[in-house]
Design an enzyme around this catalytic site. Structure first.
Site, PDB file in Angstrom:
ATOM      1  N   HIS A  14    -116.371  62.253 -60.341  1.00 37.93           N
ATOM      2  CA  HIS A  14    -115.687  61.288 -60.598  1.00 37.93           C
ATOM      3  C   HIS A  14    -114.927  62.021 -62.149  1.00 37.93           C
ATOM      4  O   HIS A  14    -115.692  61.464 -63.371  1.00 37.93           O
ATOM      5  CB  HIS A  14    -116.096  60.637 -61.165  1.00 37.93           C
ATOM      6  CG  HIS A  14    -115.727  58.677 -60.783  1.00 37.93           C
ATOM      7  ND1 HIS A  14    -115.012  58.087 -59.989  1.00 37.93           N
ATOM      8  CD2 HIS A  14    -114.952  59.119 -62.868  1.00 37.93           C
ATOM      9  CE1 HIS A  14    -114.940  57.158 -60.717  1.00 37.93           C
ATOM     10  NE2 HIS A  14    -113.922  57.757 -61.777  1.00 37.93           N
ATOM     11  N   HIS A  16    -110.612  62.517 -63.958  1.00 33.71           N
ATOM     12  CA  HIS A  16    -109.418  62.560 -63.803  1.00 33.71           C
ATOM     13  C   HIS A  16    -108.545  63.743 -64.553  1.00 33.71           C
ATOM     14  O   HIS A  16    -108.485  64.308 -65.886  1.00 33.71           O
ATOM     15  CB  HIS A  16    -109.107  61.584 -64.846  1.00 33.71           C
ATOM     16  CG  HIS A  16    -109.495  60.093 -64.479  1.00 33.71           C
ATOM     17  ND1 HIS A  16    -109.046  58.863 -63.481  1.00 33.71           N
ATOM     18  CD2 HIS A  16    -110.898  59.693 -64.300  1.00 33.71           C
ATOM     19  CE1 HIS A  16    -109.544  57.641 -63.967  1.00 33.71           C
ATOM     20  NE2 HIS A  16    -110.933  58.409 -63.863  1.00 33.71           N
ATOM     21  N   GLY A  21    -106.297  56.778 -67.904  1.00 33.63           N
ATOM     22  CA  GLY A  21    -105.988  55.686 -69.304  1.00 33.63           C
ATOM     23  C   GLY A  21    -104.766  55.072 -68.891  1.00 33.63           C
ATOM     24  O   GLY A  21    -103.718  55.186 -67.421  1.00 33.63           O
ATOM     25  N   GLY A  22    -104.528  54.240 -69.664  1.00 38.40           N
ATOM     26  CA  GLY A  22    -102.728  53.644 -69.243  1.00 38.40           C
ATOM     27  C   GLY A  22    -102.857  52.421 -69.419  1.00 38.40           C
ATOM     28  O   GLY A  22    -101.809  51.591 -69.715  1.00 38.40           O
ATOM     29  N   GLU A  23    -103.693  51.756 -69.825  1.00 40.03           N
ATOM     30  CA  GLU A  23    -104.118  50.379 -70.033  1.00 40.03           C
ATOM     31  C   GLU A  23    -104.241  49.742 -71.330  1.00 40.03           C
ATOM     32  O   GLU A  23    -103.749  48.344 -70.622  1.00 40.03           O
ATOM     33  CB  GLU A  23    -105.343  49.503 -69.791  1.00 40.03           C
ATOM     34  CG  GLU A  23    -106.297  50.232 -68.318  1.00 40.03           C
ATOM     35  CD  GLU A  23    -107.189  51.080 -67.889  1.00 40.03           C
ATOM     36  OE1 GLU A  23    -107.923  51.628 -67.504  1.00 40.03           O
ATOM     37  OE2 GLU A  23    -106.867  52.541 -68.894  1.00 40.03           O
ATOM     38  N   THR A  52    -106.233  53.384 -62.481  1.00 43.73           N
ATOM     39  CA  THR A  52    -105.423  52.120 -62.774  1.00 43.73           C
ATOM     40  C   THR A  52    -103.812  52.552 -62.759  1.00 43.73           C
ATOM     41  O   THR A  52    -103.171  51.813 -61.883  1.00 43.73           O
ATOM     42  CB  THR A  52    -105.815  51.389 -64.355  1.00 43.73           C
ATOM     43  OG1 THR A  52    -106.580  50.664 -64.590  1.00 43.73           O
ATOM     44  CG2 THR A  52    -104.723  49.992 -64.524  1.00 43.73           C
ATOM     45  N   TYR A  83    -107.320  52.537 -57.374  1.00 43.32           N
ATOM     46  CA  TYR A  83    -107.460  51.836 -57.765  1.00 43.32           C
ATOM     47  C   TYR A  83    -106.856  50.696 -56.445  1.00 43.32           C
ATOM     48  O   TYR A  83    -107.502  49.432 -56.244  1.00 43.32           O
ATOM     49  CB  TYR A  83    -107.248  50.231 -59.095  1.00 43.32           C
ATOM     50  CG  TYR A  83    -107.597  50.391 -60.324  1.00 43.32           C
ATOM     51  CD1 TYR A  83    -109.009  52.195 -60.240  1.00 43.32           C
ATOM     52  CD2 TYR A  83    -108.381  50.123 -61.421  1.00 43.32           C
ATOM     53  CE1 TYR A  83    -109.306  52.498 -61.436  1.00 43.32           C
ATOM     54  CE2 TYR A  83    -108.783  50.261 -62.049  1.00 43.32           C
ATOM     55  CZ  TYR A  83    -110.040  51.576 -62.339  1.00 43.32           C
ATOM     56  OH  TYR A  83    -110.495  51.771 -63.523  1.00 43.32           O
ATOM     57  N   LYS A 108    -109.782  56.636 -53.105  1.00 39.85           N
ATOM     58  CA  LYS A 108    -110.436  55.677 -53.940  1.00 39.85           C
ATOM     59  C   LYS A 108    -110.415  54.662 -54.083  1.00 39.85           C
ATOM     60  O   LYS A 108    -108.998  54.644 -53.960  1.00 39.85           O
ATOM     61  CB  LYS A 108    -110.146  56.744 -54.952  1.00 39.85           C
ATOM     62  CG  LYS A 108    -110.675  55.576 -56.628  1.00 39.85           C
ATOM     63  CD  LYS A 108    -110.817  56.254 -58.295  1.00 39.85           C
ATOM     64  CE  LYS A 108    -111.070  55.250 -59.010  1.00 39.85           C
ATOM     65  NZ  LYS A 108    -110.488  55.720 -60.494  1.00 39.85           N
ATOM     66  N   HIS A 147    -114.572  52.048 -57.676  1.00 33.78           N
ATOM     67  CA  HIS A 147    -114.473  52.297 -58.713  1.00 33.78           C
ATOM     68  C   HIS A 147    -114.830  50.579 -58.351  1.00 33.78           C
ATOM     69  O   HIS A 147    -114.856  49.944 -58.149  1.00 33.78           O
ATOM     70  CB  HIS A 147    -113.586  52.375 -59.639  1.00 33.78           C
ATOM     71  CG  HIS A 147    -113.066  51.322 -60.705  1.00 33.78           C
ATOM     72  ND1 HIS A 147    -113.513  51.695 -61.922  1.00 33.78           N
ATOM     73  CD2 HIS A 147    -112.730  49.994 -61.074  1.00 33.78           C
ATOM     74  CE1 HIS A 147    -112.756  50.915 -62.707  1.00 33.78           C
ATOM     75  NE2 HIS A 147    -113.176  50.338 -62.210  1.00 33.78           N
ATOM     76  N   HIS A 176    -119.794  53.986 -61.247  1.00 30.91           N
ATOM     77  CA  HIS A 176    -119.911  52.617 -62.653  1.00 30.91           C
ATOM     78  C   HIS A 176    -120.883  51.897 -61.942  1.00 30.91           C
ATOM     79  O   HIS A 176    -120.852  50.913 -62.987  1.00 30.91           O
ATOM     80  CB  HIS A 176    -118.879  52.110 -62.766  1.00 30.91           C
ATOM     81  CG  HIS A 176    -117.700  52.939 -63.369  1.00 30.91           C
ATOM     82  ND1 HIS A 176    -117.665  54.318 -63.892  1.00 30.91           N
ATOM     83  CD2 HIS A 176    -116.144  52.968 -62.555  1.00 30.91           C
ATOM     84  CE1 HIS A 176    -116.159  55.258 -63.400  1.00 30.91           C
ATOM     85  NE2 HIS A 176    -115.701  54.188 -63.090  1.00 30.91           N
ATOM     86  N   ASP A 234    -117.057  60.098 -65.186  1.00 26.68           N
ATOM     87  CA  ASP A 234    -115.258  59.741 -65.630  1.00 26.68           C
ATOM     88  C   ASP A 234    -114.398  60.883 -66.916  1.00 26.68           C
ATOM     89  O   ASP A 234    -114.078  59.637 -67.543  1.00 26.68           O
ATOM     90  CB  ASP A 234    -115.549  58.769 -65.889  1.00 26.68           C
ATOM     91  CG  ASP A 234    -114.185  57.744 -65.245  1.00 26.68           C
ATOM     92  OD1 ASP A 234    -113.625  57.921 -65.117  1.00 26.68           O
ATOM     93  OD2 ASP A 234    -114.132  56.702 -66.002  1.00 26.68           O
ATOM     94  N   SER A 238    -109.893  56.603 -68.729  1.00 29.20           N
ATOM     95  CA  SER A 238    -110.900  55.727 -70.202  1.00 29.20           C
ATOM     96  C   SER A 238    -111.712  55.214 -70.084  1.00 29.20           C
ATOM     97  O   SER A 238    -112.242  54.442 -68.682  1.00 29.20           O
ATOM     98  CB  SER A 238    -109.483  54.448 -70.590  1.00 29.20           C
ATOM     99  OG  SER A 238    -108.941  53.816 -69.124  1.00 29.20           O
TER     100      SER A 238
END
Length: 301
Positions: A14, A16, A21-23, A52, A83, A108, A147, A176, A234, A238
């Site tokens: 798992h 990236h 990120g980006g939230e 995300t 997601y 995913k 996730h 997670h 991860d 993020s």
């Protein structure tokens, strides 16, 4: 090397590869990972995914990042999807992505999370079926990597799918599961009652969560099967913390450095070294059908 311990290259299921990120907006996007991000931590095999953001990022971008790292010597694979549902793909179909793109080993999706598409039982079942059959047609593992968020529904949807369909437990790989205490307890029961497979996130430190070291120790003390638990980083993703109204209050970034640290600390607390190492070597290599990985062999990774 006299007196040193030789271990297999780590398998991180798992990560990236092209950043997560980006939230918190565009400025919170995490950059693409470099080769040394992995090799300096002992990782020789990495499976990349989206998070995300599947709007400013894409499965094609992920595949390009994986190909670039592979050219530099890292063993890389990917999940299609993100997601969201419908799943973003490169061929227009999750099953076709798995069948026609050699490096794609699964898909995913997100469950029990306010950032997910709030998928229904039928949607998850159909997606898992596509992943499973895609794996059958290619000899790949065909894994639905899930996730798990902080939602109160937890693993209930997965338990229902296993209770009501013919899909085997090995298809589902929730990650997670240590992000909150209640989810961790449910995850252990999921392994016991449904012969499920689970993934612990190293370095995750959310309020009310279970540290990865504590989780590995607890799992071992509960006498649960070594071959049903993996540990991932991860890396590049993020690690956000949200308040009760789902407002982002802080964000960290996952790192592969936590893998060996978690293994070392778990062994100091009584987990046998072979069992602790298996979670990030042999077990993921077998579960994801990655020959030559996770063990010390001539010509291996």
């Amino acid at each position: 090397l006299a007196g040193k311990l030789l271990i297999p290259g780590l398998v991180d299921v798992h990560t990236h590869l092209c950043g997560g990120g980006g939230e918190a907006g565009a400025s919170s996007r995490v950059p693409t990972r470099s080769l040394s991000t992995y090799t300096s931590c002992g990782v020789t095999t990495a499976i990349g995914l989206l998070g995300t953001d599947a709007d400013t990022r894409s499965v094609a971008e992920l595949l390009a990042a994986a190909r670039g790292l592979r050219d530099l010597g890292l063993s890389t694979f990917c999940y299609t999807g993100s997601y969201a549902l419908p799943s973003p793909t490169v061929t227009g179909s999750v099953r076709k992505d798995i069948v026609h793109v050699d490096s794609i080993v699964g898909c995913k999706v997100a469950l029990s999370d306010h950032r997910s598409s709030q998928p229904t039982f039928d949607e998850v079942t159909r997606l898992a079926s596509d992943v499973y059959v895609g794996g059958m047609l290619t000899g790949k593992a065909g894994i639905l990597h899930i996730h798990m968020g902080n939602g109160k529904r937890g693993l209930s949807l997965l338990r229902r799918v296993l209770d009501e369909t013919e899909l085997p437990p090995r298809v589902f790989h929730p990650t997670h599961v240590n992000r909150r205490k209640e989810l961790w307890e449910e995850a252990k029961e999921y392994v016991k009652a449904h012969r499920g497979f689970i993934d612990i996130t190293a370095g995750m430190a959310e309020p009310g969560g279970v540290d990865a070291v504590d989780a590995l120790v607890d799992y071992h003390q509960a006498g649960l099967p070594v071959e049903h638990v993996t540990l991932s980083s991860d890396s590049g993703g993020s690690l956000p913390v949200f308040d009760s109204s789902n407002t982002l209050v802080s964000m960290d970034v996952g790192a592969s450095t936590h893998l060996l640290t978690t293994v070392a600390q778990a062994t100091r607390r009584g987990v046998p070294l072979p069992a602790a190492l298996a979670a990030v070597t042999r077990t993921p290599a077998i579960h994801y059908r990655l020959p030559g990985r996770g063990r010390i062999v001539e010509g291996g990774w």
